[in-house]
Scaffold this active site. Sequence first.
Site, PDB file in Angstrom:
ATOM      1  N   THR A   1     -11.497  11.495  -8.068  1.00  0.00           N
ATOM      2  CA  THR A   1     -10.391  13.001  -8.799  1.00  0.00           C
ATOM      3  C   THR A   1      -9.211  12.416  -8.003  1.00  0.00           C
ATOM      4  OG1 THR A   1     -11.567  14.438  -7.107  1.00  0.00           O
ATOM      5  CG2 THR A   1     -12.137  13.882  -8.932  1.00  0.00           C
TER       6      THR A   1
ATOM      7  N   ASP B   1      -6.384   4.499   8.027  1.00  0.00           N
ATOM      8  CA  ASP B   1      -7.309   3.406   8.426  1.00  0.00           C
ATOM      9  C   ASP B   1      -6.444   2.467   9.162  1.00  0.00           C
ATOM     10  OD1 ASP B   1      -9.423   4.974   7.422  1.00  0.00           O
ATOM     11  OD2 ASP B   1      -9.431   3.313   5.431  1.00  0.00           O
TER      12      ASP B   1
ATOM     13  N   ASP C   1      -4.003   1.640   3.520  1.00  0.00           N
ATOM     14  CA  ASP C   1      -4.279   3.288   3.523  1.00  0.00           C
ATOM     15  C   ASP C   1      -4.429   3.530   5.380  1.00  0.00           C
ATOM     16  OD1 ASP C   1      -5.958   5.290   4.781  1.00  0.00           O
ATOM     17  OD2 ASP C   1      -7.549   5.136   3.241  1.00  0.00           O
TER      18      ASP C   1
ATOM     19  N   ARG D   1      -8.195  13.608   0.530  1.00  0.00           N
ATOM     20  CA  ARG D   1      -8.422  13.067  -1.317  1.00  0.00           C
ATOM     21  C   ARG D   1      -9.569  12.648  -1.477  1.00  0.00           C
ATOM     22  NH1 ARG D   1      -4.076   9.014  -3.140  1.00  0.00           N
ATOM     23  NH2 ARG D   1      -5.379   7.534  -2.748  1.00  0.00           N
TER      24      ARG D   1
END
Length: 209
Positions: A109, A204, A201, A105
């Site tokens: 945006t 991560d 995340d 991603r």
Amino acid sequence: MALGNVIVLTHPVIHTKLAELRDHRTVHRRFRELLEEIASLMVYEVTRDFPTRDQQVRTPLETMTEQVLARPVTLVPILRAGLGMAGGVLRLLPEARLGHLGVRRDEQTLEPIPYYQKLPPDIAETEVLLIDPMLATGGSATAAADYLERAGVRSMRFICLVAAPEGIKTFQLHHPEIPIYAAAVDRQLNEKGYILPGLGDAGDRIFGT
Ligand code: PRP
Ligand code: URA
């Protein structure tokens, strides 16, 4: 929201593991273990109605007909975080082929940026399981499913751990025919496109980045 073709796997064993996975104190090693375990449990349900064919088996006593999977399976993790589920799926489906689709991603945006594609040449003849722990805006999963359809895939299921209503809506808009299997549908996205309450995340937390 109307869930349409979303199948939410509410099994208590899955959710006991998901609770630990979501916990901010869960370290990378345990996070990876839990993700694989949940993926195994999910794929057991996801493949429940896969097509089967007769196979003759000679037991030590008799010959009989058993039902076995009729078509090969291709597992396609969306890089990176989908890799965290791959081992768990392969534990149940060790003969599966593996394709890889890299999609990340854009942090500003939130648009998906495809960056890597490698698929088995005969993928169109197989049952495809597209996997990614997170369905947030739905951009990454939609881009991956678009690519697979262009590669000729006709039978595909999308498996994620946590889905946001926004991502479900987008994915269904573009791919109404592809079932979505999720362990949980969470409340909403925040302004940065993270799922609330979510698990943070996923990439991560898997890779320690
Ligand atoms: C995460 C996640 C999904 C995507 C979901 O990947 O693994 O692929 O975000 O978000 P979306 O539904 O809004 O597209 P990310 O882009 O962070 O890349 P990574 O797996 O390499 O960390
Ligand atoms: N990607 C993640 O890893 N987590 C989110 O909450 C949203 C997208």
